[in-house]
Design a protein around this motif. Structure first.
Motif, PDB file in Angstrom:
ATOM      1  N   VAL A 141       0.840  -1.203   0.000  1.00  0.00           N
ATOM      2  CA  VAL A 141       0.000   0.000   0.000  1.00  0.00           C
ATOM      3  C   VAL A 141       0.872   1.249   0.000  1.00  0.00           C
ATOM      4  O   VAL A 141       0.587   2.226  -0.702  1.00  0.00           O
ATOM      5  CB  VAL A 141      -0.943  -0.002   1.219  1.00  0.00           C
ATOM      6  CG1 VAL A 141      -1.624   1.348   1.386  1.00  0.00           C
ATOM      7  CG2 VAL A 141      -1.986  -1.097   1.072  1.00  0.00           C
ATOM      8  N   LEU A 142       1.962   1.214   0.781  1.00  0.00           N
ATOM      9  CA  LEU A 142       2.887   2.349   0.796  1.00  0.00           C
ATOM     10  C   LEU A 142       3.432   2.604  -0.611  1.00  0.00           C
ATOM     11  O   LEU A 142       3.479   3.753  -1.072  1.00  0.00           O
ATOM     12  CB  LEU A 142       4.041   2.076   1.757  1.00  0.00           C
ATOM     13  CG  LEU A 142       5.177   3.111   1.752  1.00  0.00           C
ATOM     14  CD1 LEU A 142       4.686   4.456   2.255  1.00  0.00           C
ATOM     15  CD2 LEU A 142       6.359   2.622   2.590  1.00  0.00           C
ATOM     16  N   GLY A 143       3.820   1.540  -1.303  1.00  0.00           N
ATOM     17  CA  GLY A 143       4.334   1.702  -2.656  1.00  0.00           C
ATOM     18  C   GLY A 143       3.302   2.317  -3.585  1.00  0.00           C
ATOM     19  O   GLY A 143       3.634   3.165  -4.424  1.00  0.00           O
ATOM     20  N   GLY A 144       2.038   1.897  -3.438  1.00  0.00           N
ATOM     21  CA  GLY A 144       0.988   2.491  -4.249  1.00  0.00           C
ATOM     22  C   GLY A 144       0.832   3.975  -3.982  1.00  0.00           C
ATOM     23  O   GLY A 144       0.674   4.774  -4.916  1.00  0.00           O
ATOM     24  N   LEU A 145       0.896   4.358  -2.712  1.00  0.00           N
ATOM     25  CA  LEU A 145       0.775   5.776  -2.363  1.00  0.00           C
ATOM     26  C   LEU A 145       1.960   6.589  -2.887  1.00  0.00           C
ATOM     27  O   LEU A 145       1.813   7.769  -3.234  1.00  0.00           O
ATOM     28  CB  LEU A 145       0.669   5.930  -0.845  1.00  0.00           C
ATOM     29  CG  LEU A 145      -0.631   5.419  -0.211  1.00  0.00           C
ATOM     30  CD1 LEU A 145      -0.527   5.431   1.316  1.00  0.00           C
ATOM     31  CD2 LEU A 145      -1.819   6.266  -0.662  1.00  0.00           C
ATOM     32  N   PHE A 148       2.007   8.680  -6.231  1.00  0.00           N
ATOM     33  CA  PHE A 148       1.560  10.073  -6.372  1.00  0.00           C
ATOM     34  C   PHE A 148       2.731  11.037  -6.527  1.00  0.00           C
ATOM     35  O   PHE A 148       2.563  12.129  -7.066  1.00  0.00           O
ATOM     36  CB  PHE A 148       0.739  10.493  -5.142  1.00  0.00           C
ATOM     37  CG  PHE A 148      -0.668   9.979  -5.141  1.00  0.00           C
ATOM     38  CD1 PHE A 148      -1.684  10.680  -5.776  1.00  0.00           C
ATOM     39  CD2 PHE A 148      -0.982   8.777  -4.519  1.00  0.00           C
ATOM     40  CE1 PHE A 148      -2.985  10.211  -5.783  1.00  0.00           C
ATOM     41  CE2 PHE A 148      -2.281   8.298  -4.515  1.00  0.00           C
ATOM     42  CZ  PHE A 148      -3.289   9.010  -5.156  1.00  0.00           C
ATOM     43  N   ALA A 149       3.912  10.653  -6.019  1.00  0.00           N
ATOM     44  CA  ALA A 149       5.042  11.587  -5.983  1.00  0.00           C
ATOM     45  C   ALA A 149       5.449  12.090  -7.371  1.00  0.00           C
ATOM     46  O   ALA A 149       5.548  13.309  -7.581  1.00  0.00           O
ATOM     47  CB  ALA A 149       6.231  10.949  -5.260  1.00  0.00           C
ATOM     48  N   PRO A 150       5.720  11.216  -8.342  1.00  0.00           N
ATOM     49  CA  PRO A 150       6.116  11.754  -9.657  1.00  0.00           C
ATOM     50  C   PRO A 150       5.018  12.573 -10.321  1.00  0.00           C
ATOM     51  O   PRO A 150       5.303  13.539 -11.044  1.00  0.00           O
ATOM     52  CB  PRO A 150       6.458  10.500 -10.474  1.00  0.00           C
ATOM     53  CG  PRO A 150       5.798   9.373  -9.756  1.00  0.00           C
ATOM     54  CD  PRO A 150       5.782   9.745  -8.319  1.00  0.00           C
ATOM     55  N   ALA A 151       3.747  12.197 -10.066  1.00  0.00           N
ATOM     56  CA  ALA A 151       2.645  12.966 -10.664  1.00  0.00           C
ATOM     57  C   ALA A 151       2.623  14.387 -10.114  1.00  0.00           C
ATOM     58  O   ALA A 151       2.486  15.354 -10.874  1.00  0.00           O
ATOM     59  CB  ALA A 151       1.313  12.265 -10.390  1.00  0.00           C
ATOM     60  N   ILE A 268      -1.085   5.567 -11.088  1.00  0.00           N
ATOM     61  CA  ILE A 268      -1.382   5.673  -9.659  1.00  0.00           C
ATOM     62  C   ILE A 268      -2.380   4.617  -9.191  1.00  0.00           C
ATOM     63  O   ILE A 268      -2.079   3.842  -8.264  1.00  0.00           O
ATOM     64  CB  ILE A 268      -1.875   7.090  -9.311  1.00  0.00           C
ATOM     65  CG1 ILE A 268      -0.746   8.106  -9.530  1.00  0.00           C
ATOM     66  CG2 ILE A 268      -2.363   7.151  -7.865  1.00  0.00           C
ATOM     67  CD1 ILE A 268      -1.178   9.552  -9.366  1.00  0.00           C
ATOM     68  N   PRO A 269      -3.600   4.523  -9.778  1.00  0.00           N
ATOM     69  CA  PRO A 269      -4.536   3.503  -9.286  1.00  0.00           C
ATOM     70  C   PRO A 269      -4.037   2.083  -9.505  1.00  0.00           C
ATOM     71  O   PRO A 269      -4.319   1.192  -8.694  1.00  0.00           O
ATOM     72  CB  PRO A 269      -5.816   3.779 -10.084  1.00  0.00           C
ATOM     73  CG  PRO A 269      -5.375   4.542 -11.283  1.00  0.00           C
ATOM     74  CD  PRO A 269      -4.208   5.352 -10.834  1.00  0.00           C
ATOM     75  N   ILE A 270      -3.281   1.862 -10.580  1.00  0.00           N
ATOM     76  CA  ILE A 270      -2.751   0.522 -10.822  1.00  0.00           C
ATOM     77  C   ILE A 270      -1.736   0.153  -9.745  1.00  0.00           C
ATOM     78  O   ILE A 270      -1.723  -0.978  -9.239  1.00  0.00           O
ATOM     79  CB  ILE A 270      -2.119   0.450 -12.228  1.00  0.00           C
ATOM     80  CG1 ILE A 270      -3.198   0.676 -13.292  1.00  0.00           C
ATOM     81  CG2 ILE A 270      -1.431  -0.895 -12.440  1.00  0.00           C
ATOM     82  CD1 ILE A 270      -2.659   0.743 -14.704  1.00  0.00           C
ATOM     83  N   ALA A 274      -2.097  -2.977  -7.235  1.00  0.00           N
ATOM     84  CA  ALA A 274      -1.037  -3.984  -7.206  1.00  0.00           C
ATOM     85  C   ALA A 274      -0.400  -4.079  -5.822  1.00  0.00           C
ATOM     86  O   ALA A 274      -0.089  -5.173  -5.333  1.00  0.00           O
ATOM     87  CB  ALA A 274       0.030  -3.656  -8.252  1.00  0.00           C
ATOM     88  N   GLY A 275      -0.204  -2.940  -5.170  1.00  0.00           N
ATOM     89  CA  GLY A 275       0.367  -2.944  -3.833  1.00  0.00           C
ATOM     90  C   GLY A 275      -0.540  -3.610  -2.818  1.00  0.00           C
ATOM     91  O   GLY A 275      -0.093  -4.402  -1.977  1.00  0.00           O
ATOM     92  N   LYS A 276      -1.828  -3.324  -2.914  1.00  0.00           N
ATOM     93  CA  LYS A 276      -2.793  -3.959  -1.994  1.00  0.00           C
ATOM     94  C   LYS A 276      -2.845  -5.463  -2.233  1.00  0.00           C
ATOM     95  O   LYS A 276      -2.912  -6.259  -1.286  1.00  0.00           O
ATOM     96  CB  LYS A 276      -4.176  -3.334  -2.194  1.00  0.00           C
ATOM     97  CG  LYS A 276      -5.213  -3.815  -1.189  1.00  0.00           C
ATOM     98  CD  LYS A 276      -6.458  -2.959  -1.228  1.00  0.00           C
ATOM     99  CE  LYS A 276      -6.198  -1.585  -0.620  1.00  0.00           C
ATOM    100  NZ  LYS A 276      -7.453  -0.806  -0.460  1.00  0.00           N
TER     101      LYS A 276
END
Length: 399
Positions: A141-145, A148-151, A268-270, A274-276
């Motif tokens: 989940v952390l990786g998924g969040l 957002f950084a590059p965006a 981002i949503p992918i 994937a992280g979850k």
């Protein structure tokens, strides 16, 4: 320590505030390195601006690599990440807003070096803080969040370049304000729950079966796989406009910017899904191997693309897969590092995979494109991505 506590998670507030802070780190360097610094060099250097941008980028990358390792190691010794993040935030912001005072190219190189050192005083301990605070069952989940950084880094570049809104000095202040707005909340209000197993020195850890994902071999595989994907990313980031134009001259700067933005946002949503999935199935490395394989497929499709639609679609396959890979890899690296007491230092060595590609990529491009064209470069990059996938596939099957 009970199994129930071991499986408990970090608070949603800290995860969200940390993700915002990570985005602040991206905002701190993306608009400066891609817009502000080249613009200032053009004013000072004139026709030789490309050469001086290369000098500044090279010197900055070398010093950034060393500073990242140094401040990660110092934050390990002090065992306090916050104080280093505070110091780095204040010093890098102060240096940033002083940039208009630079009036010679030699001083500019020195300025960039000082700024890179101060910036990594903030970024290195910030990265290690996630390893101290986020348990393994939430690293996906952390990786998924973190996607957002590059965006947000790209969005910040668009904000400071709104026509007629900000001059050179104002842009620097805007960057500093945005960075502070993103990082101060986690410093002031983060208050993460403590997980002693994440901070306990390895020689004092409770007796438990060895985790096959924390071996030296796995760490090396993770390092090499990220380096290979980062080389692919660096090559396309630098030359994507030229490649689009080689397919169709009608694809210009604005088209390229829009495509890149859509790719980053779509990832981002992918990455979150994937992280979850990785957390729920306890398969933290499998999505990385899959994303590397899909990246290779995208590169192969790019090498054979002959129309604008095919070019855009094939780049989207690569761009989304590689963005998801990098976001999830950042968080899962925290899982495989074997010694919590050296987490900051070791992450500094992993950070070399972010800076080394800028030194490798130009030689790769120059040795292939002039003689064989972009298809040869894309085929070579596809091989890199395949190797990255294979490096991680067996690791991904371990539980």
């Amino acid at each position: 320590m009970t199994d129930e506590h071991r499986q408990s998670g970090q608070t949603a507030r800290f995860l969200l505030l940390y993700a915002l802070a990570a985005a602040g780190g991206s905002i701190a360097y993306v608009p400066f390195l891609t817009i502000v610094m080249p613009s200032r060099i053009s004013e000072l250097a004139g026709p030789t601006d490309v050469i001086w941008v290369a000098y500044a980028s090279f010197a900055g990358a070398i010093l950034a690599s060393g500073a990242n390792i140094l401040f990660g190691w110092l934050s390990d010794l002090v065992r306090n990440r916050r104080i280093w993040v505070w110091c780095g935030l204040v010093s890098s912001s102060a240096i940033l807003i002083s940039f208009p005072l630079v009036e010679t190219l030699t001083a500019l190189i020195g300025f960039v070096i000082l700024w890179q050192i101060a910036l990594n005083m903030m970024l290195s301990p910030l990265a290690a803080w996630a390893g101290d605070a986020v348990p393994d069952n939430q690293k996906g989940v952390l990786g998924g969040l973190l996607a957002f950084a590059p965006a947000l880094g790209a969005v910040s570049g668009a904000i400071i370049t709104i026509p007629g809104w900000a001059d050179f000095s104002d842009r620097l202040w805007l960057i500093a304000i945005m960075v502070a707005a993103c990082i101060l909340p986690v410093l002031l209000f983060g208050k993460p729950a403590r997980f002693h197993e994440l901070e306990q020195p390895s020689d004092q850890a409770e007796a438990a079966p060895a985790d096959p994902r924390k071996s030296r071999k796995v760490v090396v595989r993770m390092w090499l796989s990220r380096l290979l994907i980062q080389i692919c990313e660096a090559a396309l980031f630098a030359y994507i406009l030229f490649w689009f134009r080689s397919v169709d001259q009608g694809l210009g700067d604005d088209d390229t910017a829009q495509i890149l933005s859509v790719v980053i946002i779509t990832a981002i949503p992918i990455a979150l899904l994937a992280g979850k999935w990785a957390d729920r199935r306890n398969r933290p490395i499998t999505p990385l191997s899959v994303c590397a394989a899909v990246s290779s497929l995208g590169l192969i499709l790019m090498a054979t693309a002959s129309s604008p639609i095919a070019a855009i679609a094939s780049y989207a396959v690569f761009g989304i897969a590689s963005s998801v890979f990098l976001s999830l890899h950042t968080s899962q690296t925290l899982r495989v590092l074997p010694k919590p007491e050296n987490r900051g230092r070791d992450l500094g060595f992993f950070n070399l995979t972010n800076t080394a590609p800028s030194l490798i990529m130009p030689w790769l491009v120059l040795s292939l494109v002039p003689l064989f064209g972009f298809p040869a470069l894309l085929a070579a990059l596809a091989c890199f991505a395949v190797v990255a996938s294979l490096l991680l596939w067996r690791v991904g099957q371990a539980r």
